[in-house]
Design an enzyme around this catalytic site. Structure first.
Site, PDB file in Angstrom:
ATOM      1  N   THR A  73       0.836  -1.205   0.000  1.00 34.80           N
ATOM      2  CA  THR A  73       0.000   0.000   0.000  1.00 34.80           C
ATOM      3  C   THR A  73       0.868   1.251   0.000  1.00 34.80           C
ATOM      4  O   THR A  73       0.558   2.246  -0.669  1.00 34.80           O
ATOM      5  CB  THR A  73      -0.943   0.002   1.216  1.00 34.80           C
ATOM      6  N   GLU A  99      -3.895  -6.238  -5.401  1.00 35.18           N
ATOM      7  CA  GLU A  99      -4.388  -7.610  -5.173  1.00 35.18           C
ATOM      8  C   GLU A  99      -4.692  -8.316  -6.497  1.00 35.18           C
ATOM      9  O   GLU A  99      -5.741  -8.936  -6.677  1.00 35.18           O
ATOM     10  CB  GLU A  99      -5.646  -7.593  -4.298  1.00 35.18           C
TER      11      GLU A  99
END
Length: 639
Positions: A32, A215
């Site tokens: 992230t 993801e």
């Protein structure tokens, strides 16, 4: 300054710009951070406008976290950090009319209960048992996820699944008549729009100078197709994923998309293996488990190494039975809460939902506060769904699921025959269909009152949902209806409606709309609904992906439970179970407590359970100091 707090590999990924990039990022490795810093880098160093960068992830929680970090760095709130579904809804609000499906931009989104109800109604028309509704919905859903023609795809399947071809056609027709989409339609229709309308594809391609996908191992076929359509012939793409955290193939995820991405885009590959989350022993356990996976991903194997200096703890307790196991966990939590951490720092990750029952029982006996994540959500409660259905029908009078739910709540004496007559007169408005239907005198008054109430709030529910709710509660005398219908817990249900009114009041005061409120809640995941409170969280491992806690318990590590029995005969399924345990381990920051039971109740009988193979895999990592063995209580259930 943007690059100052990155490690060398993270920095290389952020600075890379010459060609498509695939970043294989291990659990807790700061993906992230890389994604958000890359957005800031593209804006500050490459001159891109933040609103021309599209970043897609899988949960609203992750999207909000990314957006918050970017806003902190750039002092501007990015517009296009989103989940797949939220992004596609925005596309469809603009352009769905181009598809000529009969939908317009005011479409509603049906949740699983709504869509299942429609399918059950359709099955009745074909004299198919309503017990097949879930199978029919899953078959239709799978076809949409693979972007196949829903009817043709199902028609080609062997008996009895080909019975669902006509069901699929009628189901889609019912959705169209209600101006509704189901969850899969959101991406399915967006992909169809971009694939079949070049002008629309060019319009959306032209909005973005760079696309990022988080993801990536969780993408299914249609999501991968959507990304390719948004890119066109450009290579301005950055994908982040970890094949060893692929745990959603059962709902359509295609881990091979990572390999396909590398081939389709001739992407450069990088790895992130420094873990900033977990202590050394926790990572040793995770590495030991995942190192025994199959060779399919051999070239992309990650070996996580800790950035932390702490050693951490991995303990295993073998218990006599399930009650002893729950009692052992409670005792451990009591000790931890007094000396090490608060209840909110602890999670219990279970492989199957039924395992929560014995935990809940013991937790209540010992006054341990807990939250079941993924249980009955607030917006799934009957009284809340009733009032939302009234508001939905006021805003969208063609909404069949809403109409069916509340046409007889409170009772208006409208039986199956009367409702069939109303349905026969339906064109585009259920209220008009009632007006066009001749009903017996005893039913006519109730039906007319229903039409009057819906009409009263038709003009206000969208922009003043709180005022409409309060008026509806009064006009329907709904609280009195609850007192008669739910005698045991009507007070708790009143509190639920009070909370709903609080939420809608905030929406109204902030100038929001009822439709946007509904959309936001329907596109939320289980993770988005975790309460920020002092309680132990109990949730499945699947629901825990992307989350972390200082202390994690993983109970019921037994063959047939973890790994699950249905996986034992299929190598691919067994590999996914191993990845699932890897995900469970890597949720722990400091301490990982594993346990099993020698005996567990099955259909009222006590059955012997062999401990999970994963315990053998990490035997050398387990801390045996002060090991605890809880024996069966005297009056052990079923013994």
């Amino acid at each position: 300054m943007i690059l100052d707090d990155l490690n060398p590999r993270q920095r290389a990924a952020v600075e890379h710009f010459d060609c498509p990039l695939l970043l294989i990022a291990g659990a807790g490795s700061g993906k992230t951070k890389v994604l958000t810093h890359k957005i800031a880098y593209l804006v500050r160093e490459k001159g891109m406008h933040p609103h021309r960068i599209l970043a897609i992830t899988f949960t609203k929680k992750a999207a909000n976290e990314m957006a918050g970090r970017v806003e902190k760095m750039l002092r501007i709130k990015p517009r296009w950090i989103s989940t797949f579904h939220a992004f596609c809804v925005k596309v469809l609000r603009d352009d769905i009319a181009t598809l000529n499906t009969g939908h317009d931009k005011r479409f509603v989104i049906y949740d699983e209960d709504d869509s299942l109800k429609i399918i059950k109604d359709v099955l009745k028309r074909f004299y198919i048992d309503s017990k097949e509704a879930a199978a029919a919905r899953n078959t239709i859903s799978k076809a949409k996820q693979e972007y196949q023609d829903v009817v043709k795809c199902i028609a080609a399947m062997p008996f009895p699944l080909n019975n669902y071809a006509e069901v699929a056609r009628e189901y889609q027709n019912e959705l169209r008549k209600s101006n509704a989409l189901d969850y899969d339609d959101i991406i399915y229709f967006t992909t169809a729009l971009l694939l079949n309308h070049d002008d629309i594809a060019l319009k959306w391609q032209g909005r973005f100078d760079f696309i990022m996908v988080d993801e990536f191992q969780d993408t299914n076929r249609i999501q991968y197709s959507l990304i390719k359509l948004l890119l066109g012939d450009r290579g301005c793409v950055f994908a982040v994923g970890d094949p060893f955290q692929t745990i959603y193939t059962w709902r359509g995820a295609v881990p091979e998309n990572i390999i396909q991405f590398a081939e389709d885009f001739a992407a450069k590959e990088m790895k992130l293996e420094t873990n900033y989350r977990s202590a050394r022993k926790v990572l040793d356990a995770a590495n030991a488990v995942i190192s025994r996976t199959g060779s399919r991903w051999a070239s992309r194997v990650l070996k996580l190494h800790p950035d932390k200096e702490e050693e951490g703890t991995v303990k295993y307790t073998e218990n006599a039975d399930h009650f002893s196991e729950s009692l052992s966990i409670v005792r451990r939590i009591r000790d931890l809460s007094e000396t090490f951490c608060g209840y909110s720092d602890i999670a219990i990750l279970i492989r199957m939902s039924f395992l929560s029952r014995s935990l809940e029982s013991v937790f209540m006996q010992h006054n341990i506060p807990y939250q079941i994540v993924g249980g009955l959500a607030f917006y799934d409660r009957a009284e809340v769904k009733d009032m939302l259905a009234y508001l939905r029908l006021s805003v969208s009078p063609q909404d069949k699921a809403a109409f069916d739910r509340i046409v007889n709540i409170p009772s208006r004496g409208l039986g199956a025959k009367a409702l069939a007559a109303v349905s026969g007169n339906y064109k585009t408005d259920w209220m008009q269909a009632i007006k066009d239907t001749t009903l017996p005198a005893r039913q006519k008054a109730g039906a007319e009152h229903f039409v009057q109430i819906i009409g009263k709030y038709a003009g206000s529910a969208e922009h003043a949902p709180y005022s409409a709710l309060m008026g509806l509660l009064d006009d329907l005398d709904y609280i009195e209806h609850m007192k008669k219908t739910y005698k045991e817990d009507h007070e708790e249900r009143e509190q639920n409606l009070s909370e709903l009114s609080n939420v809608l009041k905030t929406v109204q005061l902030q100038g929001g709309t009822f439709s946007s409120f509904l959309e936001e809640n329907l596109l939320s995941s289980e993770q988005d609904k975790i309460a920020d409170e002092q309680s132990v969280k109990i949730l499945t491992v699947h629901a825990a992906k992307g989350l972390e806690w200082p202390v994690v318990f993983v109970p019921a590590l037994e063959e047939g439970i973890f790994p699950a029995a249905k996986s034992l005969e299929h190598m691919k399924a067994l590999e996914e179970e191993r990845r699932l345990f890897y995900v469970a381990c890597t949720r722990a920051k400091e301490s990982l407590f594993l346990s099993s039971a020698k005996y567990r109740m099955k259909f009222g009988q006590s059955s012997y359970m062999a401990r999970s193979r994963y315990i053998d895999d990490i035997e050398e990592v387990i801390d045996r100091r002060g090991e605890e063995r809880i024996e069966c209580r005297d009056n052990c259930e079923g013994r």
